[in-house]
Design an enzyme around this catalytic site. Structure first.
Site, PDB file in Angstrom:
ATOM      1  N   CYS A 151     -78.340  44.389 -65.995  1.00  0.00           N
ATOM      2  CA  CYS A 151     -77.351  43.901 -65.027  1.00  0.00           C
ATOM      3  C   CYS A 151     -75.947  44.426 -65.332  1.00  0.00           C
ATOM      4  O   CYS A 151     -75.213  44.826 -64.430  1.00  0.00           O
ATOM      5  CB  CYS A 151     -77.370  42.380 -64.954  1.00  0.00           C
ATOM      6  SG  CYS A 151     -77.214  41.532 -66.543  1.00  0.00           S
ATOM      7  N   ASN A 152     -75.583  44.445 -66.610  1.00  0.00           N
ATOM      8  CA  ASN A 152     -74.288  45.009 -66.974  1.00  0.00           C
ATOM      9  C   ASN A 152     -74.244  46.498 -66.683  1.00  0.00           C
ATOM     10  O   ASN A 152     -73.241  47.042 -66.204  1.00  0.00           O
ATOM     11  CB  ASN A 152     -74.006  44.789 -68.471  1.00  0.00           C
ATOM     12  CG  ASN A 152     -73.782  43.344 -68.829  1.00  0.00           C
ATOM     13  OD1 ASN A 152     -73.471  42.524 -67.981  1.00  0.00           O
ATOM     14  ND2 ASN A 152     -73.952  43.014 -70.102  1.00  0.00           N
TER      15      ASN A 152
END
Length: 343
Positions: A151-152
């Site tokens: 996600c990052n």
């Protein structure tokens, strides 16, 4: 009448599993045929997640109890290092979208370096397609195994990859300052995720050693055609959901903004704000949308690029469903066009 596809969600008792159920519940062409959660086998989804009590869902079972005959696609929402062994035992004709980190890194040696152990399914790793939909759409359509992004990593890549491809920034000067919500750490009890440990505070974590650096190196080096290494510092936000990346680059604001706007023109989930405007996590919460902003720095030649998304939706489960739609020949946006939650 269009065909209905049957899917299984392996690891449905975690946050990403619950998010998949929430999204698929209103999907016009996908039916949840099996849900697994080994430690909670026998329970209903409503018992594990009361916000899903209204749905008619199969009970949770162990993975070994699932009959994959008639299942068209499996979402694998299992912990890192678990997925590779589970997926290796699944039927070879079954389409799989993996939400873990197990198949994100193409080079087995790089995977072993960052994750601390050898990969146990090298043949599958070689065929996996990186699940950044907007950049690997054609490969995803014909893939059997898609590896969801971190996600990052997705938040940063959406901001930077178009700029490297367009050659409008200096590849030697990329600084990513990112803040993420607590749900990114998963649902398993951890001391560092307790409310009293997180609320009323803000801190950096995994400084200079976060595993998503491997994804940045992989994707940016490929885009630039030369080795690219970035400085990346993640921080933990005292909120449940959302990621905001502030990226500092060397370039001209108008050229940077143009590269983003042209890259994402026509993309259903990508929103490039007017030059000079910065996005906020609350404007994408619970949605599959990404908001990007470009703001000139006061110093000539420096630009700030902002990127925000919901870590559980576009950063994980929404991205997984978007890719599954492509793999099943369905409209890419099916089940994903709900507006963000606000306030």
């Amino acid at each position: 009448m269009s065909k209905t596809f049957n899917v299984a969600i392996l690891g449905a008792s975690g946050y990403t599993g619950a998010e998949l159920v929430r999204l698929i519940a209103t999907h016009p062409s996908i039916r949840i045929a099996a849900l697994t959660a080994d430690r909670k086998a026998g329970q209903s989804m409503g018992e594990v997640f009361p916000h899903l009590r209204h749905l008619d869902l199969p009970r949770l079972t162990a993975i070994d109890a699932v009959d994959f005959a008639g299942i068209d696609l499996a979402f694998c929402a299992l912990p890192h290092a678990t997925s590779q062994e589970v997926i290796a035992k699944l039927p070879r004709d079954l389409k799989v979208v993996d939400l873990s980190a197990d198949f994100r890194i193409r080079d087995p040696e790089v995977y072993a370096k960052w994750y601390g152990h050898e990969h146990l399914a090298l043949d599958l790793q070689a065929e996996a397609v990186y699940g950044l939909t907007e950049f690997y759409r054609d490969e995803i359509k014909s893939a059997r195994l898609v590896a969801g992004t971190g996600c990052n990593a997705a938040t940063g890549i959406y901001a930077i990859l178009p700029l490297l491809r367009a050659g409008v920034i200096d590849p030697e000067m990329i600084l990513i300052d990112l803040a993420t919500g607590v749900s990114g750490a998963g649902r398993s009890p951890k001391e560092g995720s307790l409310h009293s440990e997180v609320s009323e505070g803000y801190h950096a974590y995994n400084v200079a050693k976060h595993r998503h650096l491997a994804e940045f190196d992989q994707e940016f080096t490929k885009a630039a055609g030369r080795p690219v290494e970035v400085t990346f510092t993640p921080h933990l936000l005292p909120q449940n959901r959302g990621i905001l990346a502030t990226v500092y680059v060397r370039g001209e604001p108008e050229a940077v903004h143009k590269a983003l706007a042209e890259t994402y023109a026509g993309e259903p989930f990508m929103v490039v704000l007017p030059l000079g405007e910065a996005p906020a996590t609350r404007h994408v919460r619970g949605s599959n949308f990404v908001h990007l902003g470009v703001v000139p720095d006061r110093r000539p030649g420096w630009v700030m690029v902002f990127s925000t998304l919901d870590n559980l939706t576009k950063g994980s489960s929404g991205q997984a469903l978007q890719n599954a739609n492509l793999m099943l020949g369905l409209p890419e946006t099916a089940g994903l066009m709900a507006a963000p939650l606000f306030p």
